[in-house]
Design a protein around this motif. Structure first.
Motif, PDB file in Angstrom:
ATOM      1  N   ALA A 119       4.466  -6.491  -2.689  1.00  0.00           N
ATOM      2  CA  ALA A 119       3.163  -6.388  -3.357  1.00  0.00           C
ATOM      3  C   ALA A 119       2.045  -6.154  -2.345  1.00  0.00           C
ATOM      4  O   ALA A 119       1.118  -5.373  -2.600  1.00  0.00           O
ATOM      5  CB  ALA A 119       2.889  -7.653  -4.167  1.00  0.00           C
ATOM      6  N   ALA A 120       2.132  -6.819  -1.191  1.00  0.00           N
ATOM      7  CA  ALA A 120       1.127  -6.610  -0.146  1.00  0.00           C
ATOM      8  C   ALA A 120       1.161  -5.171   0.366  1.00  0.00           C
ATOM      9  O   ALA A 120       0.111  -4.536   0.565  1.00  0.00           O
ATOM     10  CB  ALA A 120       1.351  -7.597   1.000  1.00  0.00           C
ATOM     11  N   LEU A 121       2.350  -4.633   0.568  1.00  0.00           N
ATOM     12  CA  LEU A 121       2.471  -3.244   1.014  1.00  0.00           C
ATOM     13  C   LEU A 121       1.953  -2.282  -0.044  1.00  0.00           C
ATOM     14  O   LEU A 121       1.392  -1.228   0.282  1.00  0.00           O
ATOM     15  CB  LEU A 121       3.933  -2.926   1.347  1.00  0.00           C
ATOM     16  CG  LEU A 121       4.494  -3.624   2.593  1.00  0.00           C
ATOM     17  CD1 LEU A 121       6.001  -3.398   2.697  1.00  0.00           C
ATOM     18  CD2 LEU A 121       3.793  -3.118   3.852  1.00  0.00           C
ATOM     19  N   ASP A 122       2.112  -2.643  -1.318  1.00  0.00           N
ATOM     20  CA  ASP A 122       1.614  -1.803  -2.401  1.00  0.00           C
ATOM     21  C   ASP A 122       0.090  -1.755  -2.384  1.00  0.00           C
ATOM     22  O   ASP A 122      -0.507  -0.734  -2.729  1.00  0.00           O
ATOM     23  CB  ASP A 122       2.122  -2.337  -3.738  1.00  0.00           C
ATOM     24  CG  ASP A 122       1.793  -1.408  -4.899  1.00  0.00           C
ATOM     25  OD1 ASP A 122       2.231  -0.252  -4.860  1.00  0.00           O
ATOM     26  OD2 ASP A 122       1.092  -1.840  -5.828  1.00  0.00           O
ATOM     27  N   VAL A 123      -0.549  -2.867  -2.012  1.00  0.00           N
ATOM     28  CA  VAL A 123      -2.008  -2.878  -1.886  1.00  0.00           C
ATOM     29  C   VAL A 123      -2.444  -2.061  -0.674  1.00  0.00           C
ATOM     30  O   VAL A 123      -3.410  -1.281  -0.724  1.00  0.00           O
ATOM     31  CB  VAL A 123      -2.535  -4.322  -1.777  1.00  0.00           C
ATOM     32  CG1 VAL A 123      -4.034  -4.330  -1.485  1.00  0.00           C
ATOM     33  CG2 VAL A 123      -2.249  -5.095  -3.057  1.00  0.00           C
ATOM     34  N   LEU A 124      -1.719  -2.209   0.418  1.00  0.00           N
ATOM     35  CA  LEU A 124      -2.128  -1.577   1.681  1.00  0.00           C
ATOM     36  C   LEU A 124      -1.915  -0.073   1.705  1.00  0.00           C
ATOM     37  O   LEU A 124      -2.708   0.661   2.314  1.00  0.00           O
ATOM     38  CB  LEU A 124      -1.378  -2.228   2.842  1.00  0.00           C
ATOM     39  CG  LEU A 124      -1.824  -3.637   3.241  1.00  0.00           C
ATOM     40  CD1 LEU A 124      -0.845  -4.233   4.241  1.00  0.00           C
ATOM     41  CD2 LEU A 124      -3.232  -3.602   3.835  1.00  0.00           C
ATOM     42  N   ASP A 125      -0.842   0.416   1.079  1.00  0.00           N
ATOM     43  CA  ASP A 125      -0.546   1.836   1.231  1.00  0.00           C
ATOM     44  C   ASP A 125      -1.642   2.721   0.640  1.00  0.00           C
ATOM     45  O   ASP A 125      -1.943   3.796   1.155  1.00  0.00           O
ATOM     46  CB  ASP A 125       0.836   2.197   0.667  1.00  0.00           C
ATOM     47  CG  ASP A 125       0.961   1.935  -0.828  1.00  0.00           C
ATOM     48  OD1 ASP A 125      -0.035   1.566  -1.469  1.00  0.00           O
ATOM     49  OD2 ASP A 125       2.081   2.085  -1.362  1.00  0.00           O
ATOM     50  N   GLY A 126      -2.275   2.254  -0.439  1.00  0.00           N
ATOM     51  CA  GLY A 126      -3.369   3.022  -1.005  1.00  0.00           C
ATOM     52  C   GLY A 126      -4.576   3.089  -0.081  1.00  0.00           C
ATOM     53  O   GLY A 126      -5.216   4.133   0.065  1.00  0.00           O
ATOM     54  N   ARG A 127      -4.880   1.975   0.573  1.00  0.00           N
ATOM     55  CA  ARG A 127      -6.017   1.945   1.500  1.00  0.00           C
ATOM     56  C   ARG A 127      -5.732   2.821   2.715  1.00  0.00           C
ATOM     57  O   ARG A 127      -6.616   3.521   3.220  1.00  0.00           O
ATOM     58  CB  ARG A 127      -6.314   0.499   1.920  1.00  0.00           C
ATOM     59  CG  ARG A 127      -6.736  -0.377   0.761  1.00  0.00           C
ATOM     60  CD  ARG A 127      -7.064  -1.788   1.220  1.00  0.00           C
ATOM     61  NE  ARG A 127      -8.252  -1.795   2.056  1.00  0.00           N
ATOM     62  CZ  ARG A 127      -9.497  -1.830   1.591  1.00  0.00           C
ATOM     63  NH1 ARG A 127      -9.718  -1.834   0.291  1.00  0.00           N
ATOM     64  NH2 ARG A 127     -10.523  -1.841   2.417  1.00  0.00           N
ATOM     65  N   VAL A 128      -4.491   2.777   3.191  1.00  0.00           N
ATOM     66  CA  VAL A 128      -4.130   3.610   4.340  1.00  0.00           C
ATOM     67  C   VAL A 128      -4.172   5.083   3.963  1.00  0.00           C
ATOM     68  O   VAL A 128      -4.633   5.940   4.745  1.00  0.00           O
ATOM     69  CB  VAL A 128      -2.737   3.214   4.868  1.00  0.00           C
ATOM     70  CG1 VAL A 128      -2.253   4.204   5.919  1.00  0.00           C
ATOM     71  CG2 VAL A 128      -2.774   1.805   5.449  1.00  0.00           C
ATOM     72  N   ALA A 129      -3.708   5.410   2.753  1.00  0.00           N
ATOM     73  CA  ALA A 129      -3.741   6.807   2.303  1.00  0.00           C
ATOM     74  C   ALA A 129      -5.172   7.306   2.206  1.00  0.00           C
ATOM     75  O   ALA A 129      -5.457   8.472   2.508  1.00  0.00           O
ATOM     76  CB  ALA A 129      -3.037   6.930   0.951  1.00  0.00           C
TER      77      ALA A 129
END
Length: 267
Positions: free
Chosen positions: A79-89
């Motif tokens: 879930a944390a990676l799901d939040v982060l990947d959008g911000r990184v993209a």
């Protein structure tokens, strides 16, 4: 912003330029999305291994806390990676595969993994026949329908329509951690599945909200580690965390609705 929104924004910005083929090389955000999928797979593996050992030992009772804590912790990392990947993209740019990868990873981590977790718990608890399988299947189908619907919606809203998949997955595993009677657990999980495909609105974790969500997930992983290791007060903290999660899942849509009505009310 999710990877889907980042890709859509990039597409709108490029609409006035000559049409180019989408970039298909994996970016940093894509590797985070793949990490999300891997965490979901490892959660299923941990549960399957623990269930096999549990059944082979012939010991009655629930799965060992360490196995359950490992599976839930992996889903929280996903879930944390799901939040982060959008911000990184959004910051570094995403590939043309970002949205598709995100949906596929979410099906594994927030559909298959929590559904399997609930089925394992319901099978070991016994007394409800195939109902845990029905409830687990409902969660999986709800995640698939919700992701498909999200892909067809125009990005840009400040709210999700329906309970987000990561929140739904965490709600399902917290129901298992509370260890209610099987029929009560089945009813609660069916409610979570309905919330995911409902028209209820949940705020998107943008800006400072994203950091708050990440902090809560990190706290949850730490609590699961303490509970799995049998540290003092671990049970109390897990039950408190589970109650708070379920309360938020049920009450946030009504808070959003009340806030909107208050804003729309003429002075």
């Amino acid at each position: 912003m999710t990877p889907a929104e980042a890709v859509s924004a990039a597409g709108r910005a490029a609409s006035s330029a000559p049409e180019e083929a989408p970039r298909l090389r994996l970016g940093v955000a894509d590797y985070m999305t793949l990490g999300n999928a891997l965490c979901g797979f490892l959660a299923v593996w941990a549960l399957a291994t623990a269930q096999s050992a549990h059944l082979a030992s012939g010991v009655a009772g629930p799965l060992p806390k360490t196995a359950m804590a490992t599976a839930v912790g992996l889903m929280m990392v996903a879930a944390a990676l799901d939040v982060l990947d959008g911000r990184v993209a959004r910051r570094l740019g995403g590939s043309g595969m970002g949205a598709e990868l995100d949906n596929l990873a979410d099906v594994i981590s927030f559909g298959v993994a929590p559904a399997f977790f609930f089925v394992v718990w319901g099978t070991i608890a016994g007394g409800a026949g195939v109902l845990p399988v029905v409830a687990g299947g409902a969660v999986l189908l709800a995640v698939i329908v919700r992701l498909a619907r999200f892909s067809c919606q125009a990005p840009g809203s400040d709210y999700f329509t329906g309970l987000p998949c990561p929140s739904g997955a965490i709600a399902v595993v917290t129901i298992v951690l509370l260890d209610p009677p099987v029929l009560v657990g089945v009813a609660a999980v069916l409610l979570v599945a309905w919330l995911m495909v409902s028209r209820m609105e949940y705020p998107k974790p943008r800006g400072r909200k994203a950091y708050l969500v990440l902090g809560l997930l990190a706290t949850g992983v730490a609590l699961m580690a303490a509970w799995g290791l049998g540290l003092p007060a671990g049970d109390v903290l897990i039950y408190l965390m589970s109650a708070v999660v379920l309360l938020c899942v049920v009450t946030i849509p009504f808070y959003v609705l009340a806030t909107r009505r208050e804003t729309a009310r003429p002075e």
